[in-house]
Design a protein around this motif. Structure first.
Motif, PDB file in Angstrom:
ATOM      1  N   LYS A 262       0.776  -1.133  -0.036  1.00 45.68           N
ATOM      2  CA  LYS A 262      -0.006   0.084  -0.075  1.00 45.68           C
ATOM      3  C   LYS A 262       0.849   1.080   0.156  1.00 45.68           C
ATOM      4  O   LYS A 262       0.672   2.182  -0.736  1.00 45.68           O
ATOM      5  CB  LYS A 262      -0.825   0.073   1.399  1.00 45.68           C
ATOM      6  CG  LYS A 262      -1.814   1.067   1.185  1.00 45.68           C
ATOM      7  CD  LYS A 262      -2.994   1.236   2.310  1.00 45.68           C
ATOM      8  CE  LYS A 262      -3.598   2.506   2.624  1.00 45.68           C
ATOM      9  NZ  LYS A 262      -4.009   2.536   3.997  1.00 45.68           N
ATOM     10  N   GLU A 263       1.947   1.268   0.809  1.00 47.93           N
ATOM     11  CA  GLU A 263       3.110   2.333   0.659  1.00 47.93           C
ATOM     12  C   GLU A 263       3.494   2.536  -0.451  1.00 47.93           C
ATOM     13  O   GLU A 263       3.865   3.927  -0.872  1.00 47.93           O
ATOM     14  CB  GLU A 263       3.764   2.148   1.774  1.00 47.93           C
ATOM     15  CG  GLU A 263       3.509   2.216   3.101  1.00 47.93           C
ATOM     16  CD  GLU A 263       4.542   2.940   4.243  1.00 47.93           C
ATOM     17  OE1 GLU A 263       5.501   3.431   3.800  1.00 47.93           O
ATOM     18  OE2 GLU A 263       4.244   2.618   5.436  1.00 47.93           O
ATOM     19  N   LEU A 265       2.228   2.159  -3.354  1.00 45.90           N
ATOM     20  CA  LEU A 265       1.086   2.537  -4.325  1.00 45.90           C
ATOM     21  C   LEU A 265       0.804   3.979  -4.636  1.00 45.90           C
ATOM     22  O   LEU A 265       0.830   4.577  -3.662  1.00 45.90           O
ATOM     23  CB  LEU A 265      -0.252   1.797  -4.089  1.00 45.90           C
ATOM     24  CG  LEU A 265      -0.681   0.369  -4.583  1.00 45.90           C
ATOM     25  CD1 LEU A 265      -1.912   0.255  -4.112  1.00 45.90           C
ATOM     26  CD2 LEU A 265      -0.386   0.216  -5.877  1.00 45.90           C
ATOM     27  N   CYS A 271      -4.615  -2.720  -5.923  1.00 43.09           N
ATOM     28  CA  CYS A 271      -3.992  -3.856  -5.510  1.00 43.09           C
ATOM     29  C   CYS A 271      -4.689  -5.015  -5.710  1.00 43.09           C
ATOM     30  O   CYS A 271      -6.207  -4.840  -5.346  1.00 43.09           O
ATOM     31  CB  CYS A 271      -3.638  -3.553  -3.920  1.00 43.09           C
ATOM     32  SG  CYS A 271      -2.852  -5.113  -3.451  1.00 43.09           S
ATOM     33  N   PHE A 291      -6.509  -1.529   3.655  1.00 39.77           N
ATOM     34  CA  PHE A 291      -7.126  -0.447   2.712  1.00 39.77           C
ATOM     35  C   PHE A 291      -8.176   0.361   3.236  1.00 39.77           C
ATOM     36  O   PHE A 291      -8.175   1.568   2.759  1.00 39.77           O
ATOM     37  CB  PHE A 291      -7.256  -1.115   1.531  1.00 39.77           C
ATOM     38  CG  PHE A 291      -6.114  -1.471   0.646  1.00 39.77           C
ATOM     39  CD1 PHE A 291      -5.571  -0.673  -0.095  1.00 39.77           C
ATOM     40  CD2 PHE A 291      -5.578  -3.043   0.920  1.00 39.77           C
ATOM     41  CE1 PHE A 291      -4.203  -1.174  -0.580  1.00 39.77           C
ATOM     42  CE2 PHE A 291      -4.358  -3.325   0.182  1.00 39.77           C
ATOM     43  CZ  PHE A 291      -3.460  -2.459  -0.795  1.00 39.77           C
ATOM     44  N   HIS A 295     -12.425   1.432   0.288  1.00 38.01           N
ATOM     45  CA  HIS A 295     -11.616   1.281  -0.785  1.00 38.01           C
ATOM     46  C   HIS A 295     -11.574  -0.065  -1.554  1.00 38.01           C
ATOM     47  O   HIS A 295     -10.919  -0.026  -2.458  1.00 38.01           O
ATOM     48  CB  HIS A 295     -10.120   1.829  -0.537  1.00 38.01           C
ATOM     49  CG  HIS A 295     -10.192   3.089  -0.118  1.00 38.01           C
ATOM     50  ND1 HIS A 295     -10.544   4.090  -0.646  1.00 38.01           N
ATOM     51  CD2 HIS A 295      -9.822   3.593   1.317  1.00 38.01           C
ATOM     52  CE1 HIS A 295     -10.428   5.432   0.200  1.00 38.01           C
ATOM     53  NE2 HIS A 295      -9.966   5.097   1.318  1.00 38.01           N
ATOM     54  N   LYS A 325      -6.023   2.169  -3.603  1.00 40.24           N
ATOM     55  CA  LYS A 325      -5.387   2.923  -2.554  1.00 40.24           C
ATOM     56  C   LYS A 325      -6.358   4.059  -2.037  1.00 40.24           C
ATOM     57  O   LYS A 325      -6.596   4.289  -0.934  1.00 40.24           O
ATOM     58  CB  LYS A 325      -4.129   3.619  -3.081  1.00 40.24           C
ATOM     59  CG  LYS A 325      -3.518   4.677  -2.243  1.00 40.24           C
ATOM     60  CD  LYS A 325      -2.278   4.169  -1.420  1.00 40.24           C
ATOM     61  CE  LYS A 325      -1.310   5.074  -0.682  1.00 40.24           C
ATOM     62  NZ  LYS A 325      -0.081   5.033  -1.181  1.00 40.24           N
ATOM     63  N   ASP A 326      -7.032   4.755  -3.084  1.00 45.56           N
ATOM     64  CA  ASP A 326      -8.181   5.780  -2.808  1.00 45.56           C
ATOM     65  C   ASP A 326      -9.178   5.713  -3.878  1.00 45.56           C
ATOM     66  O   ASP A 326      -8.823   6.045  -5.191  1.00 45.56           O
ATOM     67  CB  ASP A 326      -7.453   7.290  -2.858  1.00 45.56           C
ATOM     68  CG  ASP A 326      -8.289   8.258  -2.550  1.00 45.56           C
ATOM     69  OD1 ASP A 326      -9.701   8.019  -2.395  1.00 45.56           O
ATOM     70  OD2 ASP A 326      -7.824   9.493  -2.141  1.00 45.56           O
TER      71      ASP A 326
END
Ligand SMILES: C[S@@+](CC[C@H](N)C(=O)[O-])C[C@H]1O[C@@H](n2cnc3c(N)ncnc32)[C@H](O)[C@@H]1O
Length: 885
Positions: A262-263, A265, A271, A291, A295, A325-326
């Motif tokens: 996640k970091e 991305l 993902c 997440f 999301h 991620k968002d």
């Protein structure tokens, strides 16, 4: 010998061999392995990753509840009390269910060592193909490889200034644990936010044994079969971390990796996790946590097999869990499928328009497929009304009759303008008192792809025991990235994600703990041929995108407004330039360096499995390995054994762990340096152990390295440290995998052994006759290996070599192979497909030599030394450097 052919009959069909260029994209200059020393490459402190305690909704709920309870306790006014109670009840309703497992509560944070990723090889398929190109006709040598530019090979001072001078982008295949790899990308290379898509296909958390393929050339792997158990120490380590506590350690393993992914991305990134029905629900709950519930994008079902014989309901699908991620900033490209006969989406098209413009209702039996559908243009009637009252009255006149609106409805288009256009286009149909819009199937000949993916594995040819169908990865990549974007797969396997990313002009990074997997992926990428998709702006490179096919989408709105139909882009159908062929772009093969073996004095607590301390102060592992040596000695070829009269722990030295004496009439002193248990012995250790050994008095006659695995560079150094140079004999010995896998096997052999590893047997010779006189050639004869069935060290013939590579101008930094051979490749493997696809470009006789054990003739480069790397069928590598005087 090759090279005397008539001009190819296909010369008129010659195609230039191209690669996509990621113009303007940079990557870190992480260390080439040959330039690594303890001074040039220092590990940074381990990075701690912590889970946000508030991420656990239960904890959040508890903390807020206690705040409210405090208010209540303070005995505030009744009105305040009511407010507090209602807030508590709202919280209770909002509380998310969450997953718990053994070890989760203790695992609120974890540390990952921050190490550099060392570049071992630089592979440029076009350079390798250059050696076998058809020189007849109009074949032009290609311009120098990216890896031969000055930027890639700066002067030494700049070259050892790691991470300071970015290089042009090349893709990356990395051997090592995903946690270490992702942490290095984040911490050493500052890559947070740079990855557009992460694809994770972890072992599904079931049937451990069948998830790791022990041989490059055999993909039938059975769970629980001893012979099929991997022998790779790093893979065993990955297993222990992942499965030892069953689903509990599996969940911890996945959650940690998701956190780092996640970091990495980008804010618009995605993902995907591929998983089967056994654990899909658990992994989804985990992803909710990492997440955030909001999301979640989709749960995609894809068909992995046709019908399946089963006692109960057969299981034919696997899943992709997709998170953004968002979600609000997600990059998404809609894909479309062609409409096909029998599509269920056609069921709603229940009319046929005949050539005489007559509308006929299709009987349900014909829609079901039991009867034939009458000839004509298929269509359906859809409403012309939308919800909500119109601002003004909107009578719709059709065929001289007025159609008033129903209450609470308005026409989708203004009857006076758009309505008239629809009538003129023959799109309005009257049925009783109602008007309808007529939509034809061919208004939009494709269908938007949804979350149900059928027949995905059909015609699929497997290279790896647990290979994903490329179409699955392709759809994920095309939906969520653009050409030039970066894709990461921390579970490389046979390299499906990298291969698909390469096909579609995306940049990629992939890693795997298994050397067998890395070897397979390397082979796959090196020998791949792709269509050349036309670039939107060729001068800007592939990042400018492709030229895509589009399809018109005729809609009510476009007809009503008299506009041309919207053109929908088919992202999976770029235009192909048939005049060009394409191979993979340059990529590096890298590895996570082994953890340094600790000195006994440093080992204070049993913090790691590898170094737990026995009472004597020696590590348990070292004492066990010592016992094995004392019990069975070191086996050599032809039944020879070096036996020991004593093997004792060594105090006062850091890199030498045992002191021993050989049995026999003339006993000799042997000092022993043990490598790490779950990682290869590294070059650094060889150098440092030698430094210590030469200061000992009396001087030992033999310095013996015992390891579970060895880095090829370290193996090469041991081979080069000859008695003439050092006054000491350097021996290299491998300890049987049984030592650390016995608990995983049904039948452990009684006496695990240590066996001598010889240098690869490689001959370099000058060609004395013929057209190539004065040039050089290399022949590999294989290397020694331990036969686990007979218990003997045997001279490995060339038949166990899966892959060998020749760098004809080795620069001492990392290997840049100019010729690559697959002696074990079957008829349709190795270079065969590439040769077939590039028939006019490739000299068939020359490329046939790429199956052999003798190189093509070559001229020596300016460094006057060659390097040969041999990889056996278990993925074990050895490296030999031959200087030419
Ligand atoms: C199911 S396979 C992936 C197959 C891949 N999708 C393909 O198409 O070939 C999972 C891979 O993850 C690798 N793996 C398991 N644990 C790992 C770890 N901790 N770090 C890196 N790779 C790991 C295994 O070696 C295995 O090759």
């Amino acid at each position: 010998m090759p090279g005397k052919k008539q001009p190819s009959r296909n010369s008129e069909r010659k195609k230039p061999i191209e690669q996509y260029d990621h113009k303007g994209k940079k990557r870190a200059n992480n260390p080439p392995v040959g330039l690594v020393t303890p001074q040039t490459d220092q590990d940074r402190p381990a990075k701690e990753y912590a889970y946000d305690p508030h991420i656990d909704p239960a904890l959040q709920f508890d903390s807020q509840r206690s705040q409210i309870e405090r208010i209540i306790d303070k005995g505030l006014a009744a009105e305040k009390l009511e407010q507090a109670k209602s807030a508590l009840s709202t919280l209770r309703k909002r509380q998310q269910p969450y997953l718990n497992w053994a070890g989760k509560a203790e695992h609120t944070s974890f540390e990952v060592p921050t190490v550099s990723l060392h570049v071992h090889e630089r592979i440029d398929p076009r350079t390798i193909i250059e050696a076998v190109r058809n020189r007849n006709g109009n074949g032009q040598p290609h311009q120098g490889s990216l890896f031969e530019t000055r930027e890639e090979n700066p002067p030494l001072r700049e070259a050892i200034d790691f991470y300071k001078h970015p290089h042009n982008w090349s893709n990356r295949l990395i051997a090592g644990d995903s946690l270490l790899v992702m942490n290095s990308l984040l911490e050493k290379e500052g890559m947070a936010g740079q990855v557009q898509m992460v694809y994770i296909d972890p072992p599904y958390g079931i049937k451990y044994g069948s998830n790791f393929q022990p041989f490059v050339n055999r993909r039938e792997v059975k769970d629980g079969k001893d012979e099929d158990l991997t022998q790779e120490p790093e893979t065993i380590r990955a297993f222990r971390d992942t499965w030892e506590l069953g689903i509990h350690s599996f969940l911890t393993y996945i959650r940690d990796r998701l956190l780092l992914a996640k970091e990495l991305l980008n804010v618009s990134g995605s993902c995907f996790v591929q998983i089967s029905d056994e654990n899909v629900h658990l992994v989804r709950a985990l992803m909710d946590e990492v997440f955030g519930v909001g999301h979640f994008c989709n749960l995609i079902t894809f068909q992995k097999t046709g019908s399946i014989a089963s006692a109960g309901l057969g299981s034919t699908v696997d899943y992709l869990i997709w998170y953004a991620k968002d979600q609000s900033r997600l990059k998404y490209r809609q894909l479309f499928l062609p409409r096909k006969r029998g599509d269920t989406s056609l069921d709603r098209y229940d009319y046929i328009e005949t050539d005489e413009n007559e509308l006929i209702k299709i009987p349900a039996s014909a829609i079901r497929g039991d009867d034939t559908i009458p000839p004509g243009r298929r269509c359906r009637l859809t409403t012309l009304l939308s919800d909500g009252d119109p601002a003004e009255p909107q009578p719709f006149e059709f065929e001289g009759e007025l159609f008033p609106l129903r209450h609470g409805k308005h026409w989708k288009t203004d009857p006076a303008t758009g309505g008239r256009n629809l009538i003129r286009a023959g799109r309005i149909v009257r049925q009783g008192k109602t008007l309808w819009y007529k939509r034809y199937v061919d208004d939009f000949p494709v269908l938007p792809l949804d979350d149900r993916w059928e027949s995905i594995q059909i015609g699929q040819e497997l290279r790896y025991a647990v290979q994903t169908a490329p179409l699955v990865v392709q759809r994920c990549i095309l939906m969520t990235t653009d050409p030039g974007d970066l894709v990461l797969d921390p579970t490389c396997g046979s390299g499906t994600t990298a291969d698909v990313a390469e096909q579609w002009g995306r940049r990629w990074i992939t890693c795997d703990t298994s050397r067998v997997a890395v070897t397979l992926a390397k082979q796959r990428l090196m020998t791949a041929v792709f269509d050349y998709y036309k670039l939107a702006h060729p001068e800007e490179g592939v990042g400018s995108g492709f030229k895509y096919r589009t399809v018109p989408h005729v809609m009510l709105k476009s007809i009503a407004n008299n506009e041309p139909p919207v053109a929908e882009t088919l992202y999976d159908q770029p235009s192909i330039d048939n005049g060009r062929a394409r191979v993979s772009g340059p990529f590096t093969v890298e590895a996570v360096p082994a953890p340094t073996v600790k000195a006994l004095s440093e080992v204070t607590e049993p913090d790691e499995a590898d170094d737990s301390v026995a009472r004597s102060g020696e590590t348990l592992r070292q004492s066990e390995w010592r016992d094995v040596l004392l019990g069975g000695g070191v086996r050599g070829k032809g039944g020879q054994v070096i036996e020991f009269s004593r093997v004792e722990p060594f105090g006062g030295t850091r890199w030498l762990h045992a002191d021993a004496e050989t049995k026999g009439a003339k006993p000799e002193r042997v000092v022993i340096s043990f490598g790490p248990e779950y990682a290869p012995l590294e070059q650094r250790q060889v150098e440092l152990a030698w430094e210590e050994a030469r200061q000992l008095s009396p001087r030992p006659s033999i310095l013996l390295f015992v390891y579970s695995d060895i880095d090829p560079e370290a193996g090469k150094d041991i081979g080069e440290l000859t008695p003439a140079k050092t006054g000491m004999t350097f021996l290299s010995a491998k300890i049987d995998a049984d030592v650390w896998t016995k608990d995983l096997k049904k039948k452990a052999r009684t006496s695990p052994s240590v066996w001598l590893v010889g240098q690869p047997d490689v001959v370099l010779r000058k060609i004395r006759r013929g057209e190539e006189q004065g040039q050089w050639e290399v022949e590999v004869h294989g290397f020694d290996y331990y036969n686990t069935v007979t218990g003997n060290v045997e001279s490995g013939g060339a038949d166990r070599i899966a892959l060998w590579m020749l760098d004809t101008d080795y620069d001492g930094r990392s290997l840049l192979p100019r010729q690559v051979f697959f002696p074990m490749a079957g008829q349709d493997e190795g270079w065969t497909r590439l040769a077939k696809n590039l028939k006019a470009e490739i000299d068939e006789e020359l490329i046939e030599a790429y199956r052999g054990t003798t190189s093509l003739a070559f001229k020596l480069g300016k460094h006057n030394r060659i390097a040969v790397k041999i990889v056996d069928d278990r993925g074990i590598e050895s490296l030999k450097i031959i200087p030419v005087e």
